[in-house]
Design an enzyme around this catalytic site. Structure first.
Site, PDB file in Angstrom:
ATOM      1  CG  ASP A  29      -2.099   0.894   1.127  1.00 47.32           C
ATOM      2  OD1 ASP A  29      -2.450   1.289   0.006  1.00 47.32           O
ATOM      3  OD2 ASP A  29      -2.690   1.198   2.182  1.00 47.32           O
ATOM      4  CG  HIS A  30      -0.806   4.845   0.635  1.00 48.57           C
ATOM      5  ND1 HIS A  30      -1.218   5.909  -0.136  1.00 48.57           N
ATOM      6  CD2 HIS A  30      -1.909   4.390   1.265  1.00 48.57           C
ATOM      7  CE1 HIS A  30      -2.523   6.102   0.038  1.00 48.57           C
ATOM      8  NE2 HIS A  30      -2.964   5.170   0.869  1.00 48.57           N
ATOM      9  CB  ALA A  58     -13.456   2.753   4.652  1.00 51.06           C
ATOM     10  CB  THR A 107      -8.174   3.758  11.930  1.00 51.01           C
ATOM     11  OG1 THR A 107      -7.273   4.569  11.153  1.00 51.01           O
ATOM     12  CG2 THR A 107      -8.255   4.317  13.340  1.00 51.01           C
ATOM     13  CG  HIS A 139      -4.982   7.683   4.945  1.00 51.76           C
ATOM     14  ND1 HIS A 139      -5.419   6.440   4.568  1.00 51.76           N
ATOM     15  CD2 HIS A 139      -4.445   8.238   3.838  1.00 51.76           C
ATOM     16  CE1 HIS A 139      -5.161   6.251   3.287  1.00 51.76           C
ATOM     17  NE2 HIS A 139      -4.565   7.326   2.812  1.00 51.76           N
ATOM     18  N   GLY A 140      -6.910   8.011   9.114  1.00 53.51           N
ATOM     19  CA  GLY A 140      -6.913   8.331  10.540  1.00 53.51           C
ATOM     20  C   GLY A 140      -8.325   8.411  11.087  1.00 53.51           C
TER      21      GLY A 140
END
Length: 317
Positions: free
Chosen positions: A81-82, A213, A236, A183-184
């Protein structure tokens, strides 16, 4: 069993559902996610963060997750990812990742497209079947640290008018979109830009991905799927489950003779329960229930003589 991420996402879209993709920092979490997939009979993706993959034993974890995925009786994809480092991307694919998010979103659209295209070209000779995801716009926040997410920066949202050209230049197989998602942790449910998502869907048949999400209400997830999102990344919520479980279980297992087997079993079981709930929330049956529920509420409001502010006939007094 091994499966291509593009095909899993497309199949879920055709079924009116979305593929859940869970970030796994360890084998216990990945085992819990895979058990949830087996229990529900649903495909999943296991995500590995670039920070984890670049660690001393990161590629060993990728190999372990590859073995776990290959031996599962349901389709499981493994994605880095990323990732921003081409060498790490190639090393992770060599270790067993069948998909990557080549993330050039911090460099602007032109540099982003060039980076994704370069990654695809680098992998093409030895790994032609690897799925390459890209991100257009910029999704704010930190994938690995659940701080309260800041507001999305101006200009970070995906521009529907740029989608076609970006996909042509980059050659991406999947597209992660920025709609106000981050994100978070969300301090409050975000106001996602649904009109923007609808426009993007009209302009491309490439599978769309929703990051950030965790914490979104079920109705928003159902609406996103209705607008063409067919892969949803979850991180998360899963980490919070692990931390909550360890907080509860470590003292108990310490008192029981430092029982590591019991601790790891509780860890994986808690992840399975959380992952199963996420899988079901993205399934077509649950999505239909949410949509029907929203429709009933809307019809009740429209039929109320007092208008939108009046109580629904189905609401408790």
């Amino acid at each position: 069993m091994r499966a291509r991420l593009t095909e899993l996402a497309t199949d879920r879209r055709d079924a009116g559902a979305a593929l859940p993709a869970f970030t796994c920092y360890d084998l216990a979490t990945a085992a819990g996610v895979t058990d949830a997939a087996v229990r529900t009979g649903s495909p999943v993706a296991l995500l590995v963060s670039p920070r984890t993959a670049a660690g001393p034993h990161g590629l060993g974890l990728v190999r372990a997750l590859r073995a776990l995925a290959d031996h599962a009786p349901v389709p499981v994809s493994l994605q880095l990812d990323h990732a921003t480092d081409p060498e790490l991307i190639e090393a992770a694919v060599e270790a067993g990742a069948d998909a990557v998010l080549a993330d050039g979103s911090r460099g602007g659209e032109e540099a982003n497209a060039a980076f994704v295209a370069a990654v695809r070209k680098r992998l093409a000779a030895r790994f032609p079947h690897v799925t390459v995801e890209a991100e257009l716009g910029r999704i704010e926040g930190n994938e690995d640290v659940a701080a309260v997410a800041a507001q999305v920066a101006a200009g970070a949202l995906t521009d529907p008018g740029r989608v076609g050209a970006f996909l042509d230049r980059s050659g991406a197989d999947l597209l992660a979109v920025s709609l106000g998602n981050v994100h978070g942790r969300y301090p409050a449910p975000p106001a996602l830009d649904w009109a923007r998502l609808a426009s993007i869907r009209e302009l491309t048949g490439v599978p769309l991905v929703l990051h950030g999400a965790s914490g979104l209400p079920p109705a928003d997830l159902a609406r996103a799927i209705g607008h063409g999102v067919c892969k949803v990344n979850i991180n998360t919520e899963l980490r919070a489950t692990v931390f909550d479980t360890l907080t509860a279980e470590v003292p108990a297992q310490r008192d029981r003779g430092l029982n590591m087997d019991a601790l790891l079993a509780a860890w994986s079981a808690a992840v399975t329960e959380r992952a199963e709930a996420a899988i079901l929330a993205l399934s077509p049956a649950v999505r239909s229930d949410v949509v029907r529920s929203d429709a009933v509420r809307s019809d009740a409001v429209r039929s109320s003589p007092a208008g939108p502010g009046a109580p629904s006939p189905t609401a408790p007094a």
